[in-house]
Design a protein around this motif. Structure first.
Motif, PDB file in Angstrom:
ATOM      1  N   GLY A  47      -4.344  -6.435  -5.897  1.00 42.74           N
ATOM      2  CA  GLY A  47      -4.959  -5.118  -5.782  1.00 42.74           C
ATOM      3  C   GLY A  47      -4.504  -4.189  -6.887  1.00 42.74           C
ATOM      4  N   ASP A  48      -5.224  -3.104  -7.066  1.00 46.07           N
ATOM      5  CA  ASP A  48      -4.888  -2.112  -8.085  1.00 46.07           C
ATOM      6  C   ASP A  48      -3.984  -1.046  -7.483  1.00 46.07           C
ATOM      7  OD1 ASP A  48      -6.591  -3.388  -9.943  1.00 46.07           O
ATOM      8  OD2 ASP A  48      -8.328  -2.334  -9.118  1.00 46.07           O
ATOM      9  N   VAL A  49      -2.839  -0.853  -8.085  1.00 46.43           N
ATOM     10  CA  VAL A  49      -1.885   0.119  -7.553  1.00 46.43           C
ATOM     11  C   VAL A  49      -2.002   1.437  -8.311  1.00 46.43           C
ATOM     12  CG1 VAL A  49      -0.281  -1.625  -6.735  1.00 46.43           C
ATOM     13  CG2 VAL A  49      -0.053  -0.736  -9.057  1.00 46.43           C
ATOM     14  N   PHE A  50      -1.727   2.519  -7.609  1.00 42.86           N
ATOM     15  CA  PHE A  50      -1.741   3.851  -8.212  1.00 42.86           C
ATOM     16  C   PHE A  50      -0.645   4.681  -7.553  1.00 42.86           C
ATOM     17  CE2 PHE A  50      -5.096   3.295  -5.061  1.00 42.86           C
ATOM     18  CZ  PHE A  50      -4.766   4.238  -4.100  1.00 42.86           C
ATOM     19  N   SER A  71     -11.374   8.461  10.169  1.00 41.13           N
ATOM     20  CA  SER A  71     -10.785   7.619   9.133  1.00 41.13           C
ATOM     21  C   SER A  71     -10.365   8.403   7.905  1.00 41.13           C
ATOM     22  CB  SER A  71     -11.786   6.527   8.713  1.00 41.13           C
ATOM     23  OG  SER A  71     -12.973   7.113   8.191  1.00 41.13           O
ATOM     24  N   ALA A  72     -10.501   9.734   7.930  1.00 38.95           N
ATOM     25  CA  ALA A  72     -10.204  10.546   6.748  1.00 38.95           C
ATOM     26  C   ALA A  72      -8.813  11.152   6.862  1.00 38.95           C
ATOM     27  CB  ALA A  72     -11.251  11.644   6.583  1.00 38.95           C
ATOM     28  N   THR A  73      -7.852  10.553   6.157  1.00 39.25           N
ATOM     29  CA  THR A  73      -6.500  11.104   6.093  1.00 39.25           C
ATOM     30  C   THR A  73      -6.347  11.811   4.766  1.00 39.25           C
ATOM     31  OG1 THR A  73      -5.625   9.343   7.503  1.00 39.25           O
ATOM     32  CG2 THR A  73      -4.046  10.559   6.166  1.00 39.25           C
ATOM     33  N   THR A  74      -6.214  13.128   4.798  1.00 39.25           N
ATOM     34  CA  THR A  74      -6.210  13.925   3.582  1.00 39.25           C
ATOM     35  C   THR A  74      -5.029  14.881   3.571  1.00 39.25           C
ATOM     36  OG1 THR A  74      -7.721  15.472   4.699  1.00 39.25           O
ATOM     37  CG2 THR A  74      -8.711  13.835   3.244  1.00 39.25           C
ATOM     38  N   THR A  75      -4.653  15.320   2.375  1.00 47.13           N
ATOM     39  CA  THR A  75      -3.618  16.334   2.248  1.00 47.13           C
ATOM     40  C   THR A  75      -4.167  17.674   2.724  1.00 47.13           C
ATOM     41  OG1 THR A  75      -4.252  16.981   0.011  1.00 47.13           O
ATOM     42  CG2 THR A  75      -2.722  15.118   0.221  1.00 47.13           C
ATOM     43  N   ALA A  76      -3.277  18.644   2.852  1.00 39.99           N
ATOM     44  CA  ALA A  76      -3.717  19.957   3.317  1.00 39.99           C
ATOM     45  C   ALA A  76      -4.795  20.538   2.414  1.00 39.99           C
ATOM     46  CB  ALA A  76      -2.506  20.900   3.383  1.00 39.99           C
ATOM     47  N   GLN A  77      -4.577  20.479   1.112  1.00 36.38           N
ATOM     48  CA  GLN A  77      -5.556  21.084   0.208  1.00 36.38           C
ATOM     49  C   GLN A  77      -6.844  20.267   0.125  1.00 36.38           C
ATOM     50  OE1 GLN A  77      -5.270  24.114  -0.815  1.00 36.38           O
ATOM     51  NE2 GLN A  77      -7.336  23.960  -1.667  1.00 36.38           N
ATOM     52  N   GLN A  78      -6.757  18.945   0.217  1.00 37.00           N
ATOM     53  CA  GLN A  78      -7.970  18.114   0.245  1.00 37.00           C
ATOM     54  C   GLN A  78      -8.812  18.443   1.469  1.00 37.00           C
ATOM     55  OE1 GLN A  78      -6.150  14.244   0.087  1.00 37.00           O
ATOM     56  NE2 GLN A  78      -6.455  14.024  -2.122  1.00 37.00           N
ATOM     57  N   ALA A 119      -2.083   3.482   4.000  1.00 34.70           N
ATOM     58  CA  ALA A 119      -1.941   2.030   3.889  1.00 34.70           C
ATOM     59  C   ALA A 119      -3.076   1.326   4.616  1.00 34.70           C
ATOM     60  CB  ALA A 119      -0.593   1.586   4.444  1.00 34.70           C
ATOM     61  N   ALA A 120      -3.424   1.840   5.800  1.00 37.38           N
ATOM     62  CA  ALA A 120      -4.509   1.236   6.575  1.00 37.38           C
ATOM     63  C   ALA A 120      -5.833   1.334   5.819  1.00 37.38           C
ATOM     64  CB  ALA A 120      -4.619   1.916   7.933  1.00 37.38           C
ATOM     65  N   GLU A 121      -6.065   2.471   5.166  1.00 34.50           N
ATOM     66  CA  GLU A 121      -7.295   2.628   4.376  1.00 34.50           C
ATOM     67  C   GLU A 121      -7.324   1.639   3.214  1.00 34.50           C
ATOM     68  OE1 GLU A 121      -7.578   6.701   3.157  1.00 34.50           O
ATOM     69  OE2 GLU A 121      -7.451   7.469   5.210  1.00 34.50           O
ATOM     70  N   ALA A 122      -6.187   1.496   2.521  1.00 34.25           N
ATOM     71  CA  ALA A 122      -6.110   0.540   1.416  1.00 34.25           C
ATOM     72  C   ALA A 122      -6.290  -0.890   1.918  1.00 34.25           C
ATOM     73  CB  ALA A 122      -4.763   0.693   0.694  1.00 34.25           C
ATOM     74  N   PHE A 123      -5.701  -1.177   3.066  1.00 36.58           N
ATOM     75  CA  PHE A 123      -5.821  -2.506   3.657  1.00 36.58           C
ATOM     76  C   PHE A 123      -7.283  -2.818   3.982  1.00 36.58           C
ATOM     77  CE2 PHE A 123      -5.331  -5.944   6.600  1.00 36.58           C
ATOM     78  CZ  PHE A 123      -4.117  -6.551   6.299  1.00 36.58           C
ATOM     79  N   ALA A 124      -7.981  -1.835   4.549  1.00 35.61           N
ATOM     80  CA  ALA A 124      -9.393  -2.035   4.881  1.00 35.61           C
ATOM     81  C   ALA A 124     -10.236  -2.269   3.639  1.00 35.61           C
ATOM     82  CB  ALA A 124      -9.916  -0.831   5.662  1.00 35.61           C
ATOM     83  N   ILE A 132      -4.376  -4.906  -1.053  1.00 33.83           N
ATOM     84  CA  ILE A 132      -3.138  -5.219  -0.332  1.00 33.83           C
ATOM     85  C   ILE A 132      -1.917  -4.662  -1.064  1.00 33.83           C
ATOM     86  CG2 ILE A 132      -1.771  -7.068   0.703  1.00 33.83           C
ATOM     87  CD1 ILE A 132      -4.627  -6.714   1.811  1.00 33.83           C
ATOM     88  N   ALA A 133      -1.933  -4.696  -2.388  1.00 37.90           N
ATOM     89  CA  ALA A 133      -0.787  -4.200  -3.151  1.00 37.90           C
ATOM     90  C   ALA A 133      -0.553  -2.714  -2.908  1.00 37.90           C
ATOM     91  CB  ALA A 133      -1.006  -4.467  -4.640  1.00 37.90           C
ATOM     92  N   GLN A 134      -1.648  -1.936  -2.858  1.00 36.20           N
ATOM     93  CA  GLN A 134      -1.493  -0.508  -2.620  1.00 36.20           C
ATOM     94  C   GLN A 134      -1.051  -0.228  -1.182  1.00 36.20           C
ATOM     95  OE1 GLN A 134      -1.508   1.751  -4.934  1.00 36.20           O
ATOM     96  NE2 GLN A 134      -1.130   3.460  -3.540  1.00 36.20           N
TER      97      GLN A 134
END
Length: 393
Positions: free
Chosen positions: A42-45, A98-105, A211-216, A220-222
């Motif tokens: 997977g692509d990591v960031f 399914s939307a986990t966002t920061t306060a400002q997002q 992590a769950a969003e990346a997994f879906a 997998i790496a992220q």
């Protein structure tokens, strides 16, 4: 009744309902629970920093200062904050599990789950000098499915403290009642027990969701990076290790998966989700004796939970085992006739069987038995489409 096994990853749509428990023989080091990142594709960031999770833009801060500028007393300031949050909820915020966002997002995009909404409310309250704490709401086990993955939900809300707050600006002390901010009317109505959780625990939950969003998305790496960040934030959050074990199991690292499951159970011995997933692992690797023992233990504790049977219905529906699915959904309704997800499941079954009249009936029952305005609109839109199709033919 056949039992269909599922692998569950926890997505914390708010907060999680288990309190970590330190045992006398808790493993002192977790170093042997990790692998190097090269094992995963997977692509990591870069990971969102804890500060950025809660940060508000300068524009938002200016709006808040303007709103409360003339409110010197804490009760008045709290009231102004509540009006601000309610206005956002009514006009700009859309609940999306399914939307986990920061306060400002959340401020910018409007789509958020209750974890994200609680984070935003916390940041607003703290910006204005209010004392706010996160609360873990102990809701019953409840599952949803998305992208061929089953998620176990939790819930969090926020308590704005009013019982004894000294206002340094006005030398005032407020003795009013605390205010609970919760965006789920069902949870508020049921008044489930809750407990305070730390900011670090909320950060760990945020990373678990990401992590769950990346997994879906099969990154997998992220997902692995997010689990590492979660463990750094709160190493005693049992769910991180259980979710990490699921990742290990699905990538073929079975020995590491067993270690991670067992470590999670040291932290939270009563987690049925972890026990069920460990049973799945044992079944997968051929240790049927251990698997059956755990499966029986879990099944006995879940037999009165309607949402467990909704989950089984969803699994069998996906497998096109329609008679089995109907049996599970009807059993869920027998346990609790207000379970709108079970009525919806029956509607989908009958739609798949091209029995549109029955499908419309159960969609109507689903709509009548949900307290969520968004869910009511969703069911009504499906009813409208179904009625249009019926008239067309």
């Amino acid at each position: 009744m056949a039992m269909y096994k599922v692998t569950i990853i926890m997505l914390f749509l708010g907060c999680f309902g288990c309190q970590s428990t330190r045992l006398p023989h808790l493993q002192s080091s977790t170093s042997d629970l990790w692998l190097s990142e090269e094992h995963f594709s997977g692509d990591v960031f870069a990971i969102t920093s804890p500060d950025d999770i809660f940060a508000l833009s300068e524009q938002t801060k200016q709006q808040l200062r303007y709103i409360t500028g003339s409110k010197s007393l804490m009760p008045e300031r709290t009231k102004a904050v509540m009006h601000y949050i309610l206005k956002l909820a009514d006009s700009e915020l859309v609940y999306q599990h399914s939307a986990t966002t920061t306060a400002q997002q959340t401020m910018q995009h409007g789509n958020a789950n209750c974890l994200s909404l609680a984070i935003l409310t916390y940041s607003i309250a703290r910006e204005l000098g209010l004392q706010a704490v996160f609360q873990d709401v102990n809701i019953p086990e409840y599952w949803t499915s998305q992208n061929d993955t089953t998620w176990l939900n939790g819930h969090v809300n926020l308590r704005i403290k009013q019982s004894l707050i000294a206002d340094t600006a006005s030398s005032a002390i407020s003795f009013g009642s605390d205010i609970i901010v919760d965006f789920d009317p069902y949870v508020l109505k049921k008044q489930f027990p809750s407990k305070t959780v730390s900011k670090q625990r909320i950060i760990a939950m945020f990373y678990n969701n990401k992590a769950a969003e990346a997994f879906a998305d099969n990154n997998i790496a992220q997902a692995y990076r997010y689990y590492q960040a979660s463990a750094d934030a709160d190493a005693e959050f049992a769910v991180t290790w259980s979710n990490l074990a699921v990742l290990y199991r699905q990538t073929g690292h079975y020995a590491k998966a067993e270690l991670a499951y067992n470590y999670s159970l040291q932290l939270d011995p009563e987690s049925l989700n972890t026990l069920a997933n460990l049973a799945f692992l044992y079944q997968h690797i051929g240790d049927t004796k251990k698997a059956k023992l755990l499966q029986h233990q879990v099944a006995m504790k879940r037999q009165n939970n309607p949402y467990y049977y909704v989950m089984l219905g969803n699994e069998t529906l996906q497998a096109k085992l329609y008679d089995n699915a109907k049996t599970y959904y009807r059993h869920a309704i027998k346990l609790n006739n207000k379970t709108h997800e079970a009525y919806f499941g029956l509607a989908v079954v009958y739609l798949e069987l091209n029995q549109k009249e029955e499908a419309a009936y159960y969609l109507g029952r689903a709509k009548r038995n949900t307290l969520s305005e968004n869910e009511q609109k969703r069911y009504q839109s499906k009813l409208d489409v179904l009625n249009q199709v019926a008239r067309h033919y």
